[in-house]
Design a protein around this motif. Structure first.
Motif, PDB file in Angstrom:
ATOM      1  N   ALA A   1    -107.006  40.041 -28.306  1.00 14.50           N
ATOM      2  CA  ALA A   1    -108.335  40.585 -27.978  1.00 14.50           C
ATOM      3  C   ALA A   1    -109.440  39.977 -28.839  1.00 14.50           C
ATOM      4  O   ALA A   1    -110.451  40.602 -29.103  1.00 14.50           O
ATOM      5  CB  ALA A   1    -108.355  42.109 -28.054  1.00 14.50           C
ATOM      6  N   VAL A   2    -109.216  38.762 -29.304  1.00 15.31           N
ATOM      7  CA  VAL A   2    -110.219  38.025 -30.061  1.00 15.31           C
ATOM      8  C   VAL A   2    -110.835  36.996 -29.116  1.00 15.31           C
ATOM      9  O   VAL A   2    -110.119  36.287 -28.407  1.00 15.31           O
ATOM     10  CB  VAL A   2    -109.579  37.327 -31.285  1.00 15.31           C
ATOM     11  N   ASN A   3    -112.151  36.926 -29.131  1.00 18.19           N
ATOM     12  CA  ASN A   3    -112.856  35.952 -28.292  1.00 18.19           C
ATOM     13  C   ASN A   3    -113.235  34.731 -29.108  1.00 18.19           C
ATOM     14  O   ASN A   3    -113.714  34.847 -30.240  1.00 18.19           O
ATOM     15  CB  ASN A   3    -114.132  36.552 -27.697  1.00 18.19           C
ATOM     16  N   ILE A   4    -113.033  33.586 -28.512  1.00 15.95           N
ATOM     17  CA  ILE A   4    -113.530  32.331 -29.071  1.00 15.95           C
ATOM     18  C   ILE A   4    -114.632  31.870 -28.131  1.00 15.95           C
ATOM     19  O   ILE A   4    -114.410  31.746 -26.924  1.00 15.95           O
ATOM     20  CB  ILE A   4    -112.416  31.272 -29.162  1.00 15.95           C
ATOM     21  N   GLU A   5    -115.802  31.632 -28.699  1.00 20.81           N
ATOM     22  CA  GLU A   5    -116.934  31.212 -27.881  1.00 20.81           C
ATOM     23  C   GLU A   5    -117.539  29.944 -28.472  1.00 20.81           C
ATOM     24  O   GLU A   5    -117.651  29.806 -29.685  1.00 20.81           O
ATOM     25  CB  GLU A   5    -117.991  32.312 -27.822  1.00 20.81           C
ATOM     26  N   ALA A   6    -117.920  29.050 -27.592  1.00 19.61           N
ATOM     27  CA  ALA A   6    -118.584  27.814 -28.015  1.00 19.61           C
ATOM     28  C   ALA A   6    -119.667  27.491 -26.992  1.00 19.61           C
ATOM     29  O   ALA A   6    -119.562  27.851 -25.818  1.00 19.61           O
ATOM     30  CB  ALA A   6    -117.576  26.669 -28.104  1.00 19.61           C
ATOM     31  N   GLY A   7    -120.691  26.835 -27.463  1.00 18.89           N
ATOM     32  CA  GLY A   7    -121.778  26.482 -26.553  1.00 18.89           C
ATOM     33  C   GLY A   7    -122.566  25.308 -27.080  1.00 18.89           C
ATOM     34  O   GLY A   7    -122.494  24.958 -28.259  1.00 18.89           O
ATOM     35  N   ILE A   8    -123.295  24.730 -26.181  1.00 17.07           N
ATOM     36  CA  ILE A   8    -124.158  23.612 -26.530  1.00 17.07           C
ATOM     37  C   ILE A   8    -125.425  23.722 -25.667  1.00 17.07           C
ATOM     38  O   ILE A   8    -125.360  24.179 -24.526  1.00 17.07           O
ATOM     39  CB  ILE A   8    -123.448  22.256 -26.323  1.00 17.07           C
ATOM     40  N   LYS A   9    -126.532  23.332 -26.250  1.00 16.13           N
ATOM     41  CA  LYS A   9    -127.789  23.376 -25.505  1.00 16.13           C
ATOM     42  C   LYS A   9    -128.637  22.181 -25.910  1.00 16.13           C
ATOM     43  O   LYS A   9    -128.689  21.806 -27.076  1.00 16.13           O
ATOM     44  CB  LYS A   9    -128.560  24.668 -25.793  1.00 16.13           C
ATOM     45  N   SER A  10    -129.289  21.611 -24.928  1.00 18.10           N
ATOM     46  CA  SER A  10    -130.202  20.513 -25.175  1.00 18.10           C
ATOM     47  C   SER A  10    -131.445  20.727 -24.316  1.00 18.10           C
ATOM     48  O   SER A  10    -131.342  21.214 -23.192  1.00 18.10           O
ATOM     49  CB  SER A  10    -129.547  19.171 -24.824  1.00 18.10           C
ATOM     50  N   SER A  11    -132.589  20.386 -24.871  1.00 13.58           N
ATOM     51  CA  SER A  11    -133.818  20.519 -24.091  1.00 13.58           C
ATOM     52  C   SER A  11    -134.755  19.357 -24.399  1.00 13.58           C
ATOM     53  O   SER A  11    -134.674  18.727 -25.449  1.00 13.58           O
ATOM     54  CB  SER A  11    -134.513  21.847 -24.375  1.00 13.58           C
ATOM     55  N   TYR A  12    -135.631  19.108 -23.466  1.00 13.12           N
ATOM     56  CA  TYR A  12    -136.622  18.053 -23.582  1.00 13.12           C
ATOM     57  C   TYR A  12    -137.942  18.628 -23.080  1.00 13.12           C
ATOM     58  O   TYR A  12    -137.989  19.218 -21.994  1.00 13.12           O
ATOM     59  CB  TYR A  12    -136.209  16.837 -22.744  1.00 13.12           C
ATOM     60  N   VAL A  13    -138.991  18.466 -23.872  1.00 11.07           N
ATOM     61  CA  VAL A  13    -140.308  19.000 -23.512  1.00 11.07           C
ATOM     62  C   VAL A  13    -141.305  17.851 -23.477  1.00 11.07           C
ATOM     63  O   VAL A  13    -141.358  17.035 -24.397  1.00 11.07           O
ATOM     64  CB  VAL A  13    -140.770  20.068 -24.525  1.00 11.07           C
ATOM     65  N   GLN A  14    -142.072  17.799 -22.409  1.00  9.67           N
ATOM     66  CA  GLN A  14    -143.101  16.770 -22.244  1.00  9.67           C
ATOM     67  C   GLN A  14    -144.433  17.479 -22.024  1.00  9.67           C
ATOM     68  O   GLN A  14    -144.557  18.318 -21.123  1.00  9.67           O
ATOM     69  CB  GLN A  14    -142.752  15.894 -21.054  1.00  9.67           C
ATOM     70  N   SER A  15    -145.421  17.129 -22.845  1.00 13.36           N
ATOM     71  CA  SER A  15    -146.731  17.778 -22.756  1.00 13.36           C
ATOM     72  C   SER A  15    -147.814  16.716 -22.630  1.00 13.36           C
ATOM     73  O   SER A  15    -147.820  15.732 -23.366  1.00 13.36           O
ATOM     74  CB  SER A  15    -146.968  18.623 -24.015  1.00 13.36           C
ATOM     75  N   ASP A  16    -148.729  16.916 -21.690  1.00 12.67           N
ATOM     76  CA  ASP A  16    -149.841  15.997 -21.488  1.00 12.67           C
ATOM     77  C   ASP A  16    -151.095  16.831 -21.243  1.00 12.67           C
ATOM     78  O   ASP A  16    -151.185  17.541 -20.230  1.00 12.67           O
ATOM     79  CB  ASP A  16    -149.556  15.084 -20.295  1.00 12.67           C
ATOM     80  N   ASN A  17    -152.028  16.771 -22.163  1.00 10.88           N
ATOM     81  CA  ASN A  17    -153.264  17.536 -22.053  1.00 10.88           C
ATOM     82  C   ASN A  17    -154.447  16.596 -22.221  1.00 10.88           C
ATOM     83  O   ASN A  17    -154.433  15.707 -23.069  1.00 10.88           O
ATOM     84  CB  ASN A  17    -153.327  18.626 -23.130  1.00 10.88           C
ATOM     85  N   ASN A  18    -155.475  16.818 -21.414  1.00 11.86           N
ATOM     86  CA  ASN A  18    -156.663  15.984 -21.468  1.00 11.86           C
ATOM     87  C   ASN A  18    -157.879  16.877 -21.277  1.00 11.86           C
ATOM     88  O   ASN A  18    -158.030  17.512 -20.234  1.00 11.86           O
ATOM     89  CB  ASN A  18    -156.594  14.908 -20.383  1.00 11.86           C
TER      90      ASN A  18
END
Length: 174
Positions: free
Chosen positions: A149-166
């Motif tokens: 009844a022991v849980n093993i959890e693993a995860g990965i996350k990646s993100s990319y943000v692009q901002s253009d303001n004028n």
């Protein structure tokens, strides 16, 4: 004294659509898309009159601002889920895309008058503002339940943000 009048007109739409599909007894995929579309017209007129302590008029300022804005926000998500066994071993993969866009045009006018209501100065300005933000993200989560009844959890996350303001400001007189 200060007299101000504003009028705002806003139109918004918020669509949302989703679907779930069972690929097998152990796998499924889900799709969700949503959005927000807003158009805003804003008109403001302000008259400010300045008086001295003897209640004699020193001068006045007449200011107006006309603005038109459009905002578009959209997002989408894809979720894949797979259950390896009935003991609680599973995998979930999320793909996300979000976009936020805006465009605003504003016209400013300011007129200064003296105590006799004669013209002193005037300012005419215009601004253009555009912005775009894109967010891409992917994440995967793995869970395994052991016999104790022991849980093993693993995860990965990646993100990319692009901002253009004028943002641009213009003096329409000179």
């Amino acid at each position: 004294t200060l007299d101000s009048y504003s009028k705002r007109i806003r139109n918004s739409h918020t669509p949302k659509l989703g679907a779930d599909f069972t690929l097998s007894k152990k796998s499924s995929i889900s799709f969700v898309g949503s959005g927000l579309s807003t158009e805003l017209d804003n008109k403001t007129n302000t008259l400010s009159t300045d008086y001295n302590s003897g209640l004699k008029k020193n001068g006045s300022y007449d200011f107006s601002n006309n603005a038109a804005s459009k905002w578009y926000n959209y997002s989408g998500n894809v979720l894949f889920q797979h259950q390896f066994d009935t003991a609680g071993t599973d995998l979930a993969i999320n793909l996300d895309l979000s976009t936020y866009q805006n465009k605003t045009n504003e016209n400013y006018r300011s007129i200064e008058q003296d105590s006799l209501d004669d013209y002193v100065d005037q300012s005419l300005q215009h601004s253009e503002q555009k912005g775009k933000l894109m967010i891409y993200a992917i994440k995967a989560d793995y869970t395994r339940t052991l016999k104790s009844a022991v849980n093993i959890e693993a995860g990965i996350k990646s993100s990319y943000v692009q901002s253009d303001n004028n943002t641009k400001f213009f003096d329409n007189i000179s």
